[in-house]
Scaffold this active site. Structure first.
Site, PDB file in Angstrom:
ATOM      1  NE  ARG A  52      39.306  28.205  31.976  1.00 38.86           N
ATOM      2  CZ  ARG A  52      38.573  27.874  30.921  1.00 38.86           C
ATOM      3  NH1 ARG A  52      37.359  27.391  31.099  1.00 38.86           N
ATOM      4  NH2 ARG A  52      39.037  28.006  29.701  1.00 38.86           N
TER       5      ARG A  52
ATOM      6  N   GLY B  21      33.666  34.392  30.130  1.00 33.00           N
ATOM      7  CA  GLY B  21      34.265  35.407  30.989  1.00 33.00           C
ATOM      8  C   GLY B  21      34.695  36.625  30.196  1.00 33.00           C
TER       9      GLY B  21
ATOM     10  CB  THR C  66      39.924  33.596  27.350  1.00 33.58           C
ATOM     11  OG1 THR C  66      40.297  33.017  28.614  1.00 33.58           O
ATOM     12  CG2 THR C  66      40.796  32.992  26.269  1.00 33.58           C
TER      13      THR C  66
ATOM     14  CG  ASP D 297      42.368  28.664  28.293  1.00 34.71           C
ATOM     15  OD1 ASP D 297      42.083  29.517  27.419  1.00 34.71           O
ATOM     16  OD2 ASP D 297      41.526  28.226  29.086  1.00 34.71           O
TER      17      ASP D 297
ATOM     18  CG  ASP E  25      37.735  26.319  26.440  1.00 34.78           C
ATOM     19  OD1 ASP E  25      37.115  27.204  27.059  1.00 34.78           O
ATOM     20  OD2 ASP E  25      38.214  25.310  27.001  1.00 34.78           O
ATOM     21  N   GLY E  26      34.883  27.425  25.474  1.00 32.66           N
ATOM     22  CA  GLY E  26      33.461  27.095  25.559  1.00 32.66           C
ATOM     23  C   GLY E  26      32.645  27.850  24.534  1.00 32.66           C
TER      24      GLY E  26
ATOM     25  CB  ILE F 238      41.342  42.877  40.867  1.00 32.68           C
ATOM     26  CG1 ILE F 238      41.860  44.300  40.608  1.00 32.68           C
ATOM     27  CG2 ILE F 238      42.507  41.915  41.103  1.00 32.68           C
ATOM     28  CD1 ILE F 238      42.600  44.897  41.792  1.00 32.68           C
TER      29      ILE F 238
ATOM     30  NE  ARG G 255      31.520  31.368  33.014  1.00 29.96           N
ATOM     31  CZ  ARG G 255      32.664  31.534  32.353  1.00 29.96           C
ATOM     32  NH1 ARG G 255      32.789  31.011  31.144  1.00 29.96           N
ATOM     33  NH2 ARG G 255      33.665  32.208  32.871  1.00 29.96           N
TER      34      ARG G 255
ATOM     35  CG  ASP H 181      41.754  31.628  31.786  1.00 29.62           C
ATOM     36  OD1 ASP H 181      42.017  32.399  32.724  1.00 29.62           O
ATOM     37  OD2 ASP H 181      40.662  31.051  31.662  1.00 29.62           O
TER      38      ASP H 181
END
Length: 321
Positions: free
Chosen positions: A172, A11, A126, A130, A103-104, A252, A72, A128
């Site tokens: 997520r 992302g 990212t 995370d 992470d991916g 957004i 991805r 997130d």
């Protein structure tokens, strides 16, 4: 180390362009050639590789998204496609790789390092927030401020019409966006996946506010808990009266000009990544901890378990009363 590549994967996040700019210009200053790989690992497999110069990254520091595009790539989990990507890098004489993603993306970087010895450095890009090894990821601060702006705007309308508003945000399984934006926006309720969802407590809080004359509420809901419309239906079933509106902010949150904090972080991350490659220290990821730029072995970083800021969350509930 003579030539390095840089790609963005997964992302997009605000600050990725600023980070690409930092990697390219800092590496060129150190005498390295730099190649940009388009669309992440997909571009690495399909040989979408182009040499970059200082002008390649002009006028991008303020732009969201990523000029290198992103995607991805499930195929990269297979050794044959990974081998094809390595062959393409070797054809250009690329000795090291900077991967900007989550992470991916880091797992892909680890695989290419473990299986082929490619010197690779990961930069946490990212929204997130995370990744456990770093206090903040690139793009998180901008996203929180985007959500905060939405909360401010929605509060005006909800107050004017005496409404409850459920604002669903991204993240997520990580509730950091909801926590930080909810705290900053003075939300009456913040719901995150790290804290067990208590519907009765939510209903009780809204009804109590109604009894004491508070006619509007802002509920910030992390997507890892449930959907906004689902929560609305549950509240109605439990007898919450009055108008309840839902807003799902969606993508957004991923766009827009990066904040100054993310731009500075991008520069620091990018320069550390290049330094590590020049020192022959591949297989690592950079981050920030206690306001200092750090690096960790990629495998160890991915093993770390993220700790939610439970104390901050509990204190935010006191301020919302």
């Amino acid at each position: 180390m003579k030539r390095i590549g840089v790609l963005t994967s997964g992302g997009d996040a605000p600050g990725m362009n600023a980070c690409i700019r930092a990697v390219v210009r800092y590496a060129l200053n150190k005498g390295l050639d730099v190649y940009g790989i388009e669309r992440g690992y997909v571009g690495l497999i399909n040989n979408h590789i182009n040499q970059m110069n200082r002008r390649s990254v002009s006028d991008i520091i303020q732009r969201g998204g990523t000029i290198l595009k992103t995607a991805r790539c499930d195929e990269f989990k297979q050794l044959e496609y990974m081998s094809q990507a390595v062959d393409n890098m070797e054809a250009y004489g690329i000795d090291g790789l900077v991967v900007i993603g989550g992470d991916g993306s880091f797992r892909g970087a680890k695989d290419i390092y473990d299986n082929f010895g490619i010197q690779v450095i990961g930069i946490p890009g990212t929204i997130d927030n995370d990744l456990a090894y770093t206090d903040y990821t690139l793009g998180f601060d901008t996203t929180v401020n985007t959500v905060l702006g939405a909360i401010n705007n929605l509060r005006d309308t909800m107050t004017s019409h005496d409404r409850v508003c459920i604002i669903e945000v991204m993240g997520r399984k990580c509730g950091d966006i909801a926590l930080y934006a909810g705290l900053g926006g003075g939300a009456e309720l913040i719901l995150v996946p790290e804290v067990p969802f208590d519907l009765a407590a939510v209903v009780k809080s809204i009804k109590l506010n109604q009894r004491i004359g508070k006619t509007s509420d802002i509920i910030v809901l992390a997507e890892g808990v449930c959907k906004a419309e689902e929560l609305k239906a549950k509240l109605k079933e439990q007898g919450v009266t009055g108008s309840i509106k839902t807003t799902t902010l969606g993508y957004i949150q991923r766009g827009g000009a990066p904040s100054n904090q993310d731009r500075v972080l991008a520069a620091q991350f990018g320069m550390r990544a290049v330094d590590l490659l020049m020192e022959g220290k591949g297989g690592r990821v950079v981050g920030i901890r206690d306001n200092k730029i750090i690096d960790e072995e990629i495998g160890e970083a991915l093993k770390m378990k993220r700790e939610f800021h439970t104390d901050l969350y509990n204190r935010s509930r006191i301020l919302s009363m």
